[in-house]
Design an enzyme around this catalytic site. Sequence first.
Site, mmCIF file in Angstrom:
data_model
loop_
_atom_site.group_PDB
_atom_site.id
_atom_site.type_symbol
_atom_site.label_atom_id
_atom_site.label_comp_id
_atom_site.label_asym_id
_atom_site.label_seq_id
_atom_site.Cartn_x
_atom_site.Cartn_y
_atom_site.Cartn_z
ATOM 1 N N LYS A 132 0.842 -1.201 0.000
ATOM 2 C CA LYS A 132 0.000 0.000 0.000
ATOM 3 C C LYS A 132 0.876 1.249 0.000
ATOM 4 O O LYS A 132 0.615 2.204 -0.725
ATOM 5 C CB LYS A 132 -0.945 -0.011 1.214
ATOM 6 C CG LYS A 132 -2.080 -1.018 1.055
ATOM 7 C CD LYS A 132 -2.838 -1.266 2.353
ATOM 8 C CE LYS A 132 -3.841 -2.404 2.163
ATOM 9 N NZ LYS A 132 -4.529 -2.801 3.400
ATOM 10 N N GLN A 156 -4.764 -1.429 9.694
ATOM 11 C CA GLN A 156 -4.662 -2.764 9.084
ATOM 12 C C GLN A 156 -5.257 -3.826 10.016
ATOM 13 O O GLN A 156 -4.871 -3.900 11.188
ATOM 14 C CB GLN A 156 -3.187 -3.070 8.772
ATOM 15 C CG GLN A 156 -2.972 -4.369 8.044
ATOM 16 C CD GLN A 156 -3.532 -4.377 6.621
ATOM 17 O OE1 GLN A 156 -3.432 -3.399 5.898
ATOM 18 N NE2 GLN A 156 -4.126 -5.481 6.232
ATOM 19 N N ASP A 183 -11.144 2.818 4.030
ATOM 20 C CA ASP A 183 -11.527 1.409 3.938
ATOM 21 C C ASP A 183 -13.040 1.263 3.786
ATOM 22 O O ASP A 183 -13.535 0.202 3.439
ATOM 23 C CB ASP A 183 -11.091 0.657 5.218
ATOM 24 C CG ASP A 183 -9.846 -0.187 4.978
ATOM 25 O OD1 ASP A 183 -9.547 -0.482 3.812
ATOM 26 O OD2 ASP A 183 -9.198 -0.555 5.975
#
Length: 284
Positions: free
Chosen positions: A54, A98, A121
């Site tokens: 990422k 995460q 997200d």
Amino acid sequence: MGATILDGKKVSQLVKEKVKKEVRELLEGGATPPGLAVALVGEDPASKIYVRKKGEACEEAGITSHQYNLPDTVTQEELLSLVRDLNGREDVNGILVQLPLPSHVDSKTVLEVVDPLKDVDGFHPYNVGKLVANDVNLLPCTPSGIMEILDHYRIPIEGADAVIIGRSDIVGKPMAIMLMHRHATITVCHSRTRNLAQVAAGADILVAALGKARLVTAEMVKEGAVVIDVGMNRVEGKLTGDVDFEAVSEKASHITPVPGGVGPMTVAMLLKNTLTAYRKQTGR
Ligand code: NAP
């Protein structure tokens, strides 16, 4: 006849190039770069790889990557305090924590503290509600990446019978809602579904997101169906999807491979979300 391969690598490249071009134009216009903060807790090898990928994708697109590596002894309050700090920073437009988090940290509480406008997200209840209401803010990356693939290959969605195997908050559920908003007729299957094979075999669009290697066999797929394989399973060290690719690709009209299908789209959509969040926050 073999199915057409839905090339997620290629589509993700197009998405990333578009983000990169838009960021370059912003910078040329005197804007500050968008920023994405990623918090990683612990030493999980898969998570470390995702976070590194990422970060690299951000830098490639001109997005500043801020990475926070915290030990797995971090307390919930310390993590919440980092998120609150990031919420207040102007140079951070997107925040990603995460998952999975260690068991002593309540993921739900942490995700709810992320500013919904920075929730790249798309997991915050505010954004989930926006998705359900079809008044979109930031969409979860994996299902929105699948929509991007379907649209790139001009797969007809309206009126299609779509079957989604899996009802997780991050893939199955939002996938079902996105396809429903595009006027597909939706069936969501899960571990208690009776006659899974029979239900799946009715699908024009079949999304396999169950996390069981090669469970979806050719008998479960209608001739000419479009098959999307979200699964990422390790079988003898090899990345393997939820679909028996060889057999199913003889029957399907279109199919995503693993790797090179849905996986690369997730990171590309994260960059797209970060740019969307930046534009909403800055009005640029
Ligand atoms: P998850 O949270 O474990 O959910 C799996 C879902 O599949 C659950 O709803 C479960 O039913 C259902 N299921 C499990 N076994 C089943 C069976 N035998 N028959 C029917 N349904 C069954 O998984 P997830 O996070 O959604 O991820 C699914 C897969 O996609 C995993 O392989 C994951 O690694 C992969 N993934 C890939 C990406 C990507 O970027 N490519 C992103 C996210 C996830 P219940 O609800 O009844 O338990």
